[in-house]
Design a protein around this motif. Structure first.
Motif, mmCIF file in Angstrom:
data_model
loop_
_atom_site.group_PDB
_atom_site.id
_atom_site.type_symbol
_atom_site.label_atom_id
_atom_site.label_comp_id
_atom_site.label_asym_id
_atom_site.label_seq_id
_atom_site.Cartn_x
_atom_site.Cartn_y
_atom_site.Cartn_z
ATOM 1 N N SER A 57 -21.541 -45.444 -7.103
ATOM 2 C CA SER A 57 -20.213 -45.583 -6.621
ATOM 3 C C SER A 57 -19.218 -44.606 -7.378
ATOM 4 C CB SER A 57 -19.882 -47.157 -6.696
ATOM 5 O OG SER A 57 -19.870 -47.448 -8.018
ATOM 6 N N GLU A 58 -19.734 -44.236 -8.430
ATOM 7 C CA GLU A 58 -18.628 -43.351 -9.235
ATOM 8 C C GLU A 58 -18.388 -42.222 -8.433
ATOM 9 O OE1 GLU A 58 -19.538 -43.216 -13.583
ATOM 10 O OE2 GLU A 58 -21.057 -44.561 -13.181
ATOM 11 N N ALA A 59 -17.160 -41.536 -8.606
ATOM 12 C CA ALA A 59 -16.652 -40.528 -7.911
ATOM 13 C C ALA A 59 -17.391 -39.426 -8.429
ATOM 14 C CB ALA A 59 -15.110 -40.065 -8.287
ATOM 15 N N PRO A 60 -17.844 -38.252 -7.754
ATOM 16 C CA PRO A 60 -18.405 -37.154 -8.047
ATOM 17 C C PRO A 60 -17.735 -36.269 -9.115
ATOM 18 C CG PRO A 60 -17.812 -36.755 -5.947
ATOM 19 C CD PRO A 60 -17.457 -38.134 -6.289
ATOM 20 N N GLU A 61 -18.417 -35.875 -9.932
ATOM 21 C CA GLU A 61 -18.084 -35.075 -11.211
ATOM 22 C C GLU A 61 -18.452 -33.417 -11.043
ATOM 23 O OE1 GLU A 61 -18.143 -36.815 -15.379
ATOM 24 O OE2 GLU A 61 -19.759 -37.836 -14.338
ATOM 25 N N THR A 62 -17.198 -32.744 -11.267
ATOM 26 C CA THR A 62 -17.459 -31.287 -11.233
ATOM 27 C C THR A 62 -17.924 -30.635 -12.463
ATOM 28 O OG1 THR A 62 -15.314 -30.536 -11.878
ATOM 29 C CG2 THR A 62 -15.540 -31.341 -9.398
ATOM 30 N N VAL A 63 -18.398 -29.273 -12.342
ATOM 31 C CA VAL A 63 -18.691 -28.605 -13.607
ATOM 32 C C VAL A 63 -17.666 -28.615 -14.655
ATOM 33 C CG1 VAL A 63 -19.772 -26.475 -14.678
ATOM 34 C CG2 VAL A 63 -20.531 -27.252 -12.118
ATOM 35 N N ALA A 64 -16.572 -28.515 -14.267
ATOM 36 C CA ALA A 64 -15.292 -28.608 -15.118
ATOM 37 C C ALA A 64 -15.071 -30.084 -15.706
ATOM 38 C CB ALA A 64 -14.010 -28.166 -14.292
ATOM 39 N N ASP A 65 -15.214 -30.751 -15.050
ATOM 40 C CA ASP A 65 -15.120 -32.192 -15.717
ATOM 41 C C ASP A 65 -16.301 -32.428 -16.789
ATOM 42 O OD1 ASP A 65 -13.143 -32.805 -13.768
ATOM 43 O OD2 ASP A 65 -14.644 -33.753 -12.368
ATOM 44 N N LEU A 66 -17.384 -32.012 -16.317
ATOM 45 C CA LEU A 66 -18.614 -32.286 -17.378
ATOM 46 C C LEU A 66 -18.499 -31.309 -18.782
ATOM 47 C CD1 LEU A 66 -21.803 -32.279 -15.154
ATOM 48 C CD2 LEU A 66 -20.508 -34.256 -16.308
ATOM 49 N N LEU A 67 -17.533 -30.224 -18.370
ATOM 50 C CA LEU A 67 -17.392 -29.646 -19.672
ATOM 51 C C LEU A 67 -16.495 -30.225 -20.801
ATOM 52 C CD1 LEU A 67 -17.008 -25.939 -18.166
ATOM 53 C CD2 LEU A 67 -18.642 -26.540 -19.952
ATOM 54 N N ALA B 66 -20.129 -17.299 -17.571
ATOM 55 C CA ALA B 66 -19.989 -16.525 -16.398
ATOM 56 C C ALA B 66 -19.778 -17.627 -14.914
ATOM 57 C CB ALA B 66 -21.359 -15.693 -16.209
ATOM 58 N N GLY B 67 -19.473 -17.047 -14.097
ATOM 59 C CA GLY B 67 -19.364 -17.704 -12.941
ATOM 60 C C GLY B 67 -18.150 -18.854 -13.075
ATOM 61 N N ARG B 68 -16.887 -18.526 -13.718
ATOM 62 C CA ARG B 68 -15.986 -19.396 -13.720
ATOM 63 C C ARG B 68 -15.247 -19.991 -12.309
ATOM 64 N NH1 ARG B 68 -13.740 -20.222 -18.788
ATOM 65 N NH2 ARG B 68 -14.610 -18.869 -20.472
ATOM 66 N N ALA B 69 -15.483 -18.991 -11.324
ATOM 67 C CA ALA B 69 -14.994 -19.389 -10.068
ATOM 68 C C ALA B 69 -15.564 -20.726 -9.261
ATOM 69 C CB ALA B 69 -15.189 -18.003 -9.105
ATOM 70 N N GLY B 70 -16.874 -21.089 -9.834
ATOM 71 C CA GLY B 70 -17.522 -22.121 -9.326
ATOM 72 C C GLY B 70 -17.470 -23.537 -10.282
ATOM 73 N N LEU B 71 -16.356 -23.651 -10.983
ATOM 74 C CA LEU B 71 -16.245 -24.859 -11.748
ATOM 75 C C LEU B 71 -15.882 -25.936 -11.222
ATOM 76 C CD1 LEU B 71 -14.326 -23.286 -15.153
ATOM 77 C CD2 LEU B 71 -17.034 -24.044 -14.972
ATOM 78 N N THR B 72 -15.608 -25.733 -9.708
ATOM 79 C CA THR B 72 -14.977 -26.956 -8.944
ATOM 80 C C THR B 72 -16.179 -27.550 -8.329
ATOM 81 O OG1 THR B 72 -14.422 -25.704 -7.261
ATOM 82 C CG2 THR B 72 -12.734 -26.292 -8.748
ATOM 83 N N ARG B 73 -17.567 -26.922 -8.441
ATOM 84 C CA ARG B 73 -18.703 -27.405 -7.722
ATOM 85 C C ARG B 73 -19.131 -28.831 -8.319
ATOM 86 N NH1 ARG B 73 -22.965 -22.766 -6.660
ATOM 87 N NH2 ARG B 73 -21.546 -21.080 -6.297
ATOM 88 N N SER B 74 -19.351 -29.730 -7.251
ATOM 89 C CA SER B 74 -19.934 -31.016 -7.852
ATOM 90 C C SER B 74 -21.120 -31.021 -8.180
ATOM 91 C CB SER B 74 -19.645 -32.007 -6.551
ATOM 92 O OG SER B 74 -18.594 -32.050 -6.051
ATOM 93 N N VAL B 75 -21.462 -32.041 -9.293
ATOM 94 C CA VAL B 75 -22.793 -32.295 -9.756
ATOM 95 C C VAL B 75 -23.395 -33.587 -9.490
ATOM 96 C CG1 VAL B 75 -24.009 -32.233 -12.013
ATOM 97 C CG2 VAL B 75 -22.138 -30.742 -11.699
ATOM 98 N N SER B 76 -24.670 -33.671 -9.024
ATOM 99 C CA SER B 76 -25.284 -34.967 -8.475
ATOM 100 C C SER B 76 -26.153 -35.277 -9.586
ATOM 101 C CB SER B 76 -25.850 -34.921 -7.262
ATOM 102 O OG SER B 76 -26.886 -33.802 -7.268
#
Length: 554
Positions: free
Chosen positions: A13-23, A35-45
């Motif tokens: 039930s928790e909100a999805p976290e992005t790569v940036a959140d996990l960093l 590398a690949g900073r443009a994709g830091l908003t991708r959600s991680v399941s």
């Protein structure tokens, strides 16, 4: 429709976290984005550990943060660009690489990740196994390793079978025993080549929705039916058999007793790799003999087969019997420019293989070969020849799907001498040509069924035929809906010999309505109801239009 069977990550039930959140979290506190900073908003399941990049596609899901090691990446067999592109196509959230003092990420993988916007992270410490995103990561990693060992054992077993000269039946049997499943090897369009497994499991496979009504594997779904599927308690894993960049078929693992999982799909892919080697071997071995078969059949069709007795004896070397009454069957494909599978074998070769398989069950002594743009068969003639050809065509055609390309078929008159084969071949070609014009795709036409079309096909000047039709039919030669409708009425009147009552019943017209139409037709065409010669001209003109496919949407 078969449904994809996926091991979905546990939902929360928790909100999805992005790569940036996990960093910025405890989980990746020591990670570094390289590398690949443009994709830091991708959600991680979830975080998913991969030990074998070659088999990763079977275990990854969209939203996975893929964890691996720099040492694993160093031992990859595929180019870095292809590896990163595969991750991107799966839809993973990013790539997390454990590095040590003796290894580092290559510049090529950094460039690829930057170009695709795929986050590439470096870590030097182990991840917290109790974090909600890493829950079960160790168990999954162990499962991946077990699957690797299992597939490696299967590869060695199948390789030994292949090196000993085993064919598809032997390879299917070995796969069935190793994986405890029913196995089916099929062509690209789903026709069965070999099967193995218990009688109960094979019966369950043949009664399942995995096969269509003709017994073919359903390859008409997305990606040719590849992957894991389940329906009504049955489970199936399908992988492609590819050799030298060409798609040769499918390997199918089936079970009605247990749910097949990603390791089973990994095993199917491993088996497909060995099957591909066996296919390439068999194709190489048969290439020379196929060339001799094709050359001899071409000689027969061109009248260069030699004396009757010599040609009959030579044909027996190929298992052909041309000393009996035979007919020639010509099959011409109708290529489509939008063929979605350019990596397949040439269309004529695929169709020849399909007809060869179907023909073997009807006439094992028939001659068959692919000749340039067509497949030609010389088969035994009998009272049921035409119906036999229709059944063979239906078996090859199936119930659609799988990228099956349309074709037309022509059947000659019977002949009893080798010297007559060229003439009967010409008859089959005429039946193909005219049958396609009047019937379109999938038409099967016997030369004896052509009637007056046979004579019309002998006229080389097609413009003269079209001019005759226009001058005879006048306004009815047009393409409008009214012209086509009036031609239909005229055709039925001629077919019933101007029997107004019978024509009205056939066309579901009121008697007076048909009388009105006849008056209108005679104003355009002349008094055809009273002149037999005019009726003959009109009948020929209608047949010319039918032969030129004026009313048929090709």
């Amino acid at each position: 429709m078969l449904t994809l069977c996926e091991d979905q990550p546990t939902t929360t039930s928790e909100a999805p976290e992005t790569v940036a959140d996990l960093l910025g979290s405890d989980l990746l506190a020591h990670a570094r984005i390289v590398a690949g900073r443009a994709g830091l908003t991708r959600s991680v399941s979830r975080v998913n550990q991969i030990e074998d990049p070659g088999g990763m596609a079977f275990y990854l899901r969209p939203g996975d943060l893929v964890s691996t090691t720099s040492e694993t990446l160093e031992h990859m067999s595929e180019p870095t660009v292809a590896f990163v592109s595969r991750l991107q196509s799966i839809g993973v959230a990013g790539l997390l690489v454990h590095v040590d003092a003796e290894s580092a990420l290559s510049p090529s993988i950094r460039r690829s990740a930057d170009e695709l916007g795929l986050p590439l992270l470096e870590v030097t410490e182990e991840l917290d196994p109790d974090h909600r995103l890493t829950r079960g990561i160790r168990e999954r990693a162990k499962m991946h390793v077990r699957a690797m060992f299992r597939s490696d054992r299967l590869r060695r077993t199948l390789t030994d079978v292949a090196l000993a000269g085993g064919g598809m039946e032997d390879l299917a049997t070995a796969t069935s025993l190793e994986c405890d499943v029913a196995v089916s090897i099929t062509t690209v369009d789903g026709r069965e080549i070999a099967t193995a497994g218990s009688a109960e499991e094979l019966q369950a496979l043949r009664g399942s929705i995995a096969l269509d009504s003709t017994g073919r594997l359903r390859t008409d779904s997305i990606d040719g039916g590849l992957g894991l599927h389940s329906h009504q308690g049955n489970s199936i894993a399908v992988c492609a058999i590819s050799a030298n960049g060409t798609d040769h078929g499918r390997v199918v693992l089936f079970s009605s007793r247990r749910q097949l999982t990603e390791p089973d799909l990994y095993a199917a892919d491993t088996a497909a790799g060995v099957f591909a080697v066996a296919v390439a071997r068999d194709l190489a071995l048969s290439a020379v003999e196929d060339k001799h078969r094709s050359n001899f059949l071409r000689d027969l069709l061109l009248g260069r087969g030699g004396e009757h007795a010599h040609a009959v004896a030579h044909a027996r070397r190929f298992g052909w019997d041309i000393g009996r009454p035979v007919v020639v069957v010509a099959i011409e494909p109708i290529p489509r420019h939008d063929d979605p599978s350019p990596t397949r074998r040439p269309l004529v070769d695929r169709q020849m293989a399909a007809f060869s398989s179907a023909l073997a069950q009807r006439d094992s002594s028939a001659a068959i070969a692919a000749l340039g743009t067509e497949t030609v068969i010389i088969m035994g003639s009998g009272p049921t020849t035409v119906s036999d050809v229709h059944e063979i065509v239906e078996r090859v055609h199936g119930d659609g799907g799988g990228g099956r390309q349309p074709f037309t078929v022509g059947i000659s008159r019977p002949c009893t001498a080798v010297d007559d084969i060229p003439a009967t071949y010409a008859q089959a070609r005429t039946a193909v040509k005219v049958g396609r014009r009047i019937g379109g795709d999938w038409t099967v036409t016997a030369f004896d069924e052509l009637g007056v079309f046979r004579l019309l096909s002998l006229v080389d000047n097609e413009d003269e035929l079209e001019l005759f039709a226009r001058e005879t039919l006048h306004d009815l030669a047009g393409h409008s809906a009214e012209a086509q409708d009036m031609r239909k009425t005229l055709d039925m009147l001629l077919a019933t010999n101007i029997n107004i009552a019978e024509t009205a019943r056939a066309l579901h017209f009121h008697y007076n309505t048909l009388r009105y139409r006849i008056t209108k037709l005679e104003k355009i065409l002349g008094p055809f109801t009273d002149h037999a010669d005019l009726r003959l001209d009109l009948s020929l003109a209608l047949k010319i239009m039918a032969m030129r496919a004026t009313d048929h949407q090709m």
